[in-house]
Design an enzyme around this catalytic site. Structure first.
Site, PDB file in Angstrom:
ATOM      1  CE  LYS A 106       6.301  -3.878   6.981  1.00  0.00           C
ATOM      2  NZ  LYS A 106       5.585  -2.707   7.494  1.00  0.00           N
ATOM      3  CG  ASN A 221      -3.403   2.536   1.173  1.00  0.00           C
ATOM      4  OD1 ASN A 221      -3.118   3.131   2.192  1.00  0.00           O
ATOM      5  ND2 ASN A 221      -4.609   2.037   0.961  1.00  0.00           N
ATOM      6  CB  ALA A 222       0.679   6.005   2.205  1.00  0.00           C
TER       7      ALA A 222
HETATM    8  N1  GLU Z   1       1.950  -2.074   6.700  1.00  0.00           N
HETATM    9  C1  GLU Z   1       1.419  -1.073   7.573  1.00  0.00           C
HETATM   10  C2  GLU Z   1       2.500  -0.447   8.416  1.00  0.00           C
HETATM   11  O1  GLU Z   1       3.663  -0.449   8.071  1.00  0.00           O
HETATM   12  C3  GLU Z   1       0.268  -1.606   8.398  1.00  0.00           C
HETATM   13  C4  GLU Z   1       0.613  -2.749   9.270  1.00  0.00           C
HETATM   14  C5  GLU Z   1      -0.594  -3.418   9.867  1.00  0.00           C
HETATM   15  O2  GLU Z   1      -1.691  -2.990   9.596  1.00  0.00           O
HETATM   16  O3  GLU Z   1      -0.388  -4.379  10.586  1.00  0.00           O
HETATM   17  O4  GLU Z   1       2.233   0.149   9.429  1.00  0.00           O
END
Ligand code: GLU
Length: 420
Positions: A106, A221-222
């Site tokens: 992350k 987005n979500a």
């Molecule tokens: N940020 C999104 C998550 O927390 C997607 C991560 C990704 O696509 O690598 O799952």
């Protein structure tokens, strides 16, 4: 931040509880309790007033036993290394549960995107990649969008990395615009994946989703796509939605297009005319069939869990429910479906994007959704099967079952590799 709300401490606690339950090898758990690599960078950015401002950013590679690191980049004013570490661990479990060939990672930058113009945002995005460039790569660690980062930002980042590498590296980052070799279906993938889980859970519970009442915390987005898709796919009645300024509630239901209009015109869904204004806290406590936290972590905690009144809690955000709340929700017999199951659609379609970038061969939206459905349904069933298998030893909630599956796979990979 109080200890019980520190996301990294929460993750460690969840992991320890899983380890106790499964009698896991303590040496392996010691590896999994900390990230393998954690980088802090300081990024000087030229601002519109001609002055240079320095931003702090992070990239954490939590574990790569099963494959390259994978996980989004958040641009958030309250970003912290502990939040990024927790989210990187949750990505490890998320990719493992989905059984896709990645570890977990992350990133984050402490910044307020709402106070920045496009040029400043581009300079910061490129600066971040120059700073963490040597720690990422298509087979090292693959970033993606997250809170307040967009497909455009992914395109700038891919471009900056490609310039550093002296060649096009589309597979270095996912969540790019489709025109820049992003994947069809990536835009609404997180919410779509959540909807497949909701469909399966409702089937298992005997809940008819047609006209079922839904409250959604978050309109990014979500949350935005969860609003659209729950109506379109199942005919749900979305009665409440919110953003960071607060929410709106109308028990007759909300109109999606009018919410968008309110957001565009007034900056918040609170500008929606035909509804009562509510706070984000009140939204969580409405009596609804399906409650969808789709914003940020630590929303359902020890202090409000006893007032949550829903049949299904669908965790579309990362880390919205704390361990203290978990226990209360279990006592109240609320079906709480964990984040790293529910919101894994985003990273699953990211995986499809990466596969398409590496292969240079592109799929239709229909292909993407079908394959996404297969993986989401499989993960949901794996969780239910694990709960059943442990039932003789006592009830196991869905989060712990998901942990059992995910941690077991990572441990097996570490064992085969001879890490312990
Ligand atoms: N940020 C999104 C998550 O927390 C997607 C991560 C990704 O696509 O690598 O799952």
């Amino acid at each position: 931040m109080p200890e019980e709300l520190n996301p990294f401490k929460i993750m460690q606690q969840q992991l320890e509880e899983t380890a106790d339950m499964m009698h896991l090898d303590s040496e392996a758990i010691a590896i999994l309790k900390e990230p393998m690599q954690s980088v802090t960078v300081n990024i000087p950015v030229k601002m519109r007033d001609g002055k240079t401002k320095t931003f702090t950013g992070f990239r954490v590679l939590y574990n790569n036993a099963r494959g390259p690191g994978k996980g989004g980049i958040r641009f958030h004013p309250e970003e912290s290394i502990d939040t990024v570490k927790a989210l990187a661990a949750w990505m490890t479990w998320k990719c493992s549960l989905a059984n896709i060939p990645y570890g977990g990672a992350k990133g984050g930058v402490i910044c307020d995107t709402k106070a920045m113009n496009e040029e400043e945002l581009e300079n910061l995005s490129r600066g971040y990649i120059r700073a963490v460039g040597k720690f990422i790569g298509p087979d090292i660690d693959v970033p993606a969008p997250d809170v307040y980062t967009t497909p455009q930002i992914m395109a700038w980042m891919m471009d900056e990395y490609s310039k550093m590498a002296g060649k096009n590296c589309f597979g270095v980052i996912t969540g790019k615009p489709v025109e820049m070799w992003g994947s069809e279906g990536r835009g609404d993938a997180t919410a779509m994946g959540g909807m497949y889980v909701l469909r399966e859970a409702a089937k298992a519970q005997g809940l008819n989703l047609k006209n079922a009442t839904v409250a959604i915390q978050g309109f990014g987005n979500a949350g935005n796509f969860a609003f659209q898709l729950s109506k379109k796919l199942f005919g749900c009645n979305v009665v409440a939605v919110s953003d960071s300024a607060g929410g709106v509630y109308n028990k007759q239901g909300l109109d999606y297009d009018k919410c968008i209009e309110a957001k565009q015109k007034t900056g918040s869904v609170q500008g929606y005319a035909k509804a009562d204004k509510i706070t984000n806290e009140e939204l969580l406590e409405l009596g609804v069939d399906v409650l969808i936290p789709a914003a940020i972590e630590n929303q359902v905690t020890g202090s409000n869990a006893d007032r949550i009144n829903t049949k299904i809690l669908l965790e579309l955000a990362n880390g919205p429910v704390t361990p203290q709340a978990d226990k209360i929700l279990a006592e109240k017999k609320i079906l709480d479906l964990p984040d790293f199951l529910v919101n894994s659609g985003g990273v699953i379609v990211s995986y499809f994007e990466w596969v398409q970038n590496i292969g240079g061969y592109y799929w239709t939206a229909d292909d993407v959704y079908k394959r996404l459905d297969t993986i989401m349904t499989r993960s949901f069933k794996d969780v239910v099967e694990t709960q059943k298998a442990y039932a003789k030893k006592g009830a196991m909630n869905a989060r712990t079952a998901a942990y059992v599956i995910a941690v077991d796979r990572v441990m097996k990979a570490m064992k085969y590799r001879g890490w312990y």
